[in-house]
Write a protein that holds these residues in place. Structure first.
Motif, PDB file in Angstrom:
ATOM      1  N   ILE A  72       0.834  -1.196   0.000  1.00 17.54           N
ATOM      2  CA  ILE A  72       0.000   0.000   0.000  1.00 17.54           C
ATOM      3  C   ILE A  72       0.870   1.249   0.000  1.00 17.54           C
ATOM      4  O   ILE A  72       1.997   1.239   0.494  1.00 17.54           O
ATOM      5  CB  ILE A  72      -0.984   0.040   1.190  1.00 17.54           C
ATOM      6  N   LYS A  73       0.317   2.286  -0.571  1.00 17.87           N
ATOM      7  CA  LYS A  73       0.994   3.583  -0.631  1.00 17.87           C
ATOM      8  C   LYS A  73       0.182   4.555   0.210  1.00 17.87           C
ATOM      9  O   LYS A  73      -0.995   4.796  -0.049  1.00 17.87           O
ATOM     10  CB  LYS A  73       1.062   4.068  -2.078  1.00 17.87           C
ATOM     11  N   LEU A  74       0.821   5.104   1.220  1.00 13.60           N
ATOM     12  CA  LEU A  74       0.191   6.052   2.135  1.00 13.60           C
ATOM     13  C   LEU A  74       0.827   7.411   1.907  1.00 13.60           C
ATOM     14  O   LEU A  74       2.051   7.534   1.920  1.00 13.60           O
ATOM     15  CB  LEU A  74       0.409   5.581   3.577  1.00 13.60           C
ATOM     16  N   GLU A  75      -0.005   8.432   1.683  1.00 16.18           N
ATOM     17  CA  GLU A  75       0.538   9.767   1.475  1.00 16.18           C
ATOM     18  C   GLU A  75      -0.458  10.828   1.909  1.00 16.18           C
ATOM     19  O   GLU A  75      -1.660  10.599   1.944  1.00 16.18           O
ATOM     20  CB  GLU A  75       0.940   9.984   0.021  1.00 16.18           C
ATOM     21  N   PHE A  76       0.069  11.971   2.265  1.00 15.18           N
ATOM     22  CA  PHE A  76      -0.753  13.122   2.626  1.00 15.18           C
ATOM     23  C   PHE A  76      -0.827  14.052   1.435  1.00 15.18           C
ATOM     24  O   PHE A  76       0.133  14.201   0.694  1.00 15.18           O
ATOM     25  CB  PHE A  76      -0.159  13.834   3.849  1.00 15.18           C
ATOM     26  N   ASP A  77      -1.996  14.672   1.268  1.00 19.01           N
ATOM     27  CA  ASP A  77      -2.153  15.637   0.182  1.00 19.01           C
ATOM     28  C   ASP A  77      -1.255  16.829   0.455  1.00 19.01           C
ATOM     29  O   ASP A  77      -1.242  17.375   1.560  1.00 19.01           O
ATOM     30  CB  ASP A  77      -3.607  16.109   0.071  1.00 19.01           C
ATOM     31  N   SER A  78      -0.524  17.200  -0.549  1.00 19.85           N
ATOM     32  CA  SER A  78       0.389  18.338  -0.416  1.00 19.85           C
ATOM     33  C   SER A  78      -0.217  19.550  -1.107  1.00 19.85           C
ATOM     34  O   SER A  78      -0.959  19.430  -2.064  1.00 19.85           O
ATOM     35  CB  SER A  78       1.736  18.032  -1.077  1.00 19.85           C
ATOM     36  N   ASN A  79       0.127  20.703  -0.589  1.00 20.04           N
ATOM     37  CA  ASN A  79      -0.207  21.929  -1.293  1.00 20.04           C
ATOM     38  C   ASN A  79       1.080  22.731  -1.430  1.00 20.04           C
ATOM     39  O   ASN A  79       2.155  22.232  -1.120  1.00 20.04           O
ATOM     40  CB  ASN A  79      -1.312  22.715  -0.565  1.00 20.04           C
TER      41      ASN A  79
END
Length: 141
Positions: A72-79
């Motif tokens: 699985i790939k876990l990531e936070f939305d970046s701005n």
């Protein structure tokens, strides 16, 4: 008429004898974030698992999610003011995985860092936190 009913009854009898296939057992992913001094001023950051938006994670909160076994790939939305590098995990059915999230603030940017944590240490840290209730975010039509 008997010729139509007999094969149908035979089919039903054979199908009822086979066990139903069930979905594979899932793994548990617990994502948590401790209280932080200043770090985003209590802001909850949205996150995704395998490119699917799942919700957000605020300071002093945790999220428990069921995930399918595999990579699985876990990531936070970046701005434009924040940066997040994805974390790849290989999860096995029936296992629980703990991931700690830390928000680091620099002069002009915010970096979201994730790392797997030992279950004993994670459970100690989780005892002081509240759950964050998340639901998958609806996709626009």
């Amino acid at each position: 008429m008997r010729l139509l009913i007999l094969p149908w009854l035979l089919f039903l009898l054979i199908e009822s004898g086979h066990p139903q296939t069930s979905q594979p057992e899932q793994a548990q992913l617990i994502l948590y974030r401790e209280k932080e001094f200043i770090s985003g001023m209590g802001k909850g950051y949205p996150f995704k698992i395998n490119e699917e938006k799942m919700g957000k994670l605020s300071p002093n909160r945790y999220v428990q999610l069921a995930v399918n076994p595999g990579r699985i790939k876990l990531e936070f939305d970046s701005n434009y003011l924040s940066d997040s590098r994805p974390l790849w995990l290989r999860v096995q059915a029936g296992q629980t995985y703990y991931v700690k999230v830390v928000v680091e603030i620099d002069f002009l940017s915010t970096t979201i860092v994730m790392a797997p944590v030992d279950p004993q240490k994670a459970q100690q840290e989780l005892s002081r936190m509240k759950p964050e209730y998340t639901q998958p975010i609806a996709k626009p039509d």
